[in-house]
Design an enzyme around this catalytic site. Structure first.
Site, PDB file in Angstrom:
ATOM      1  N   PRO A   1      42.629  32.879  42.428  1.00 17.16           N
ATOM      2  CG  PRO A   1      44.907  32.413  42.306  1.00 17.16           C
ATOM      3  CD  PRO A   1      43.734  32.811  41.474  1.00 17.16           C
ATOM      4  CB  VAL A   2      41.131  35.263  47.663  1.00 20.71           C
ATOM      5  CG1 VAL A   2      40.970  36.562  48.444  1.00 20.71           C
ATOM      6  CG2 VAL A   2      39.761  34.656  47.433  1.00 20.71           C
TER       7      VAL A   2
ATOM      8  CB  SER B   1      39.205  41.581  47.707  1.00 16.22           C
ATOM      9  OG  SER B   1      40.251  42.473  47.424  1.00 16.22           O
ATOM     10  CB  ALA B   2      38.549  45.228  43.605  1.00 13.09           C
TER      11      ALA B   2
ATOM     12  CG  ASP C   1      42.750  46.713  42.757  1.00 16.72           C
ATOM     13  OD1 ASP C   1      43.519  47.203  41.905  1.00 16.72           O
ATOM     14  OD2 ASP C   1      43.150  45.992  43.696  1.00 16.72           O
TER      15      ASP C   1
ATOM     16  CB  ALA D   1      46.191  36.265  42.435  1.00 13.32           C
ATOM     17  N   GLY D   2      46.712  39.202  44.105  1.00 10.54           N
ATOM     18  CA  GLY D   2      47.056  40.584  43.799  1.00 10.54           C
ATOM     19  C   GLY D   2      46.457  41.008  42.468  1.00 10.54           C
ATOM     20  CG  LEU D   3      46.065  38.884  39.344  1.00 13.29           C
ATOM     21  CD1 LEU D   3      45.878  37.606  38.537  1.00 13.29           C
ATOM     22  CD2 LEU D   3      46.755  39.942  38.489  1.00 13.29           C
ATOM     23  N   GLY D   4      43.149  41.722  42.178  1.00 16.37           N
ATOM     24  CA  GLY D   4      41.917  42.467  42.397  1.00 16.37           C
ATOM     25  C   GLY D   4      40.692  41.604  42.592  1.00 16.37           C
TER      26      GLY D   4
END
Lengths: 321, 321
Positions: free
Chosen positions: B99-100, B107-108, B150, B102-105
């Protein structure tokens, strides 16, 4: 309201009395025995009789014996303070509509009331400052360590800032007590056990735990400013932070977190556990119009509501004769 | 794993790659246009076409445009770095099973992959250090402010300590990645919004928030020691404290607290939100034998599980020609 646990390490605390009372009746008996009884404490039917070294207990629970320790030490410190050696036969009757282990200072209230009532029976009218000091002494003897917080607020009522290291270690605040909802869940540990758990955490992570304590101290000083200025929004925000910092010390529980979050979702300005934690009580800062909504939300996650307002009086001596 | 938000204020962070990958394909087109498409991002059917100043978007969501910003800035910094002025027509295809938001980077990861792929297309083989530096530059341009965290972990994979102010601002750790369960809940705010919220909290309570940040910094340094020594129990305890300190900064949510407490009740050694918060992801440190139990407990309070292990590789360039 602010500063639990950090107060044990010398930081300030902010504490409010609530409108619930404990009543301790001390009567002289002709026989040289001590009878302690309670009709409506959660340890119902408590009836302890001490004759010399013998204890006759109708309900011999751990809780009843802990409670008895506070009463016995209270009698002891009053005798020492007054310099008397012979103690008359006594009947001590304790009435309280508060759960003993709510973490709301019931044992401190019983201690303070016993000191005031017994010293009055011995003909001494103690100053509040003396009652608070003797009360703190009792809590230290029973628990090993204790902050002056609970016994001071039970003695003075109203609002106090606790300032460890000063003499006296508290200051009476002339301010309006904020509107609080009080939620309750059974405790998993005593105050002494929780204080010990924090001490062990501090042994493992000394600089980290000290910094969390210092953060709670700063937060409490700021909360005092906000309280005196009547800025309830900020006070609520600081309560939220204080809960998180107590959680960092490992003294919150899933149930307390649930109750705190439920209060916030229902519109409380702030919410935190209160007292030593490990279950027990939580408070939510809450405008009157939201009170019933916040209470319902706390109940929905399994908490009970303790019906009380802030701003109760301190200890009072009444003669029944 | 440790140090979110505090890293924005110069404190260290500890970050682990996970075993999920983003794939960015960059192809040359004969026409001077830019086509960006994705078949399997949560913003399904994303298909953006840029021709001069005109954007043709099949799915014109805010999220799609944010994603496009990272891609466009990535192309821009590569052109600047290589000193080229003419950009050929490009087709960029993004595939991700993460998921874009998710806060799991994610986008980085897209940023870093775009930089590596596009520079390779232009005939340049960039060093990892350069890719990480350009990636950080892109995140700063798009978000206003960003930590190097990230983009560095997306570039290097494995385990990194982020050390703001040093050059480079990260250090590769030769250690075994700990076993984590990753839970996910939809986010209520972007990373930029959450960083801004913390900045506003700091404006209201500067010394208090700085001390919480400093506590997170100390905690992260200690966590690094525990990780290198393989002491998972202590690592878990520090994760719990870190969650509470992030909660003190106001970036947790009821749902994240629920998931964290659910993981703990199921036996996780520690649990915390991960990333910027406001929803998004949480991690639980969890021996393999408890994994399915912890996952079920997180699902029971409404969280999703992101199937992934720690210890993923960094960016890799593959030629499709």
């Amino acid at each position: 309201m602010f500063g639990e646990h950090a107060v044990v390490y010398g930081h300030p605390a902010l504490v409010a009395a609530i409108s619930r009372r404990v009543r301790v009746v001390v009567e002289r008996l002709d026989e040289p025995k001590l009878v302690v009884s309670s009709s409506n404490l959660p340890i119902r039917g408590l009836n302890l009789e001490l004759r010399g070294d013998e204890i006759r207990a109708a309900v011999d629970t751990r809780l009843a014996l802990r409670l008895l320790s506070y009463v016995l030490e209270a009698l002891e410190v009053v005798d020492q303070h007054l310099g008397v050696e012979e103690r008359p036969g006594l009947r001590i009757t304790i009435d309280s509509d508060m759960p003993v282990s709510a973490g709301l200072g019931t044992s401190a209230s019983i201690t303070v009331a016993t000191i005031a009532a017994y010293s009055a029976l011995r003909g001494a009218k103690l100053k509040r400052e003396t009652i608070a000091r003797l009360g703190h002494m009792v809590e230290k003897r029973v628990q090993g360590a204790a902050s002056p917080m609970d016994t001071a607020i039970a003695t003075y009522g109203g609002l106090l800032v606790i300032e460890p290291g000063r003499s006296p270690p508290y200051r009476v605040l002339e301010a309006v007590s904020p509107p609080l909802v009080i939620g309750y869940t059974p405790r998993e540990g005593t105050t002494a056990e929780l204080v010990a758990r924090v001490r062990m955490l501090r042994e493992r992570y000394p600089d980290l735990v000290d910094m969390v304590m210092e953060s709670i101290g700063r937060l409490t000083r700021r909360a005092l400013d906000e309280l005196l200025s009547g800025r309830l929004d900020s006070l609520g925000e600081l309560m939220d932070m204080n809960h998180s910092l107590l959680r960092a010390l490992g003294v919150s529980t899933k149930k307390l977190d649930d109750m705190v979050n439920a209060a916030k979702v229902a519109g409380a300005l702030g919410a935190k556990l209160t007292g030593a934690g490990g279950g027990g009580s939580m408070i939510a800062l809450c405008p009157e119009k939201l009170r019933s909504h916040v209470e319902a939300s706390i109940r929905a996650v399994g908490g009970s509501i303790i019906e009380a307002n802030t701003g109760g009086e301190g200890v009072k001596v009444e003669s029944l004769g």
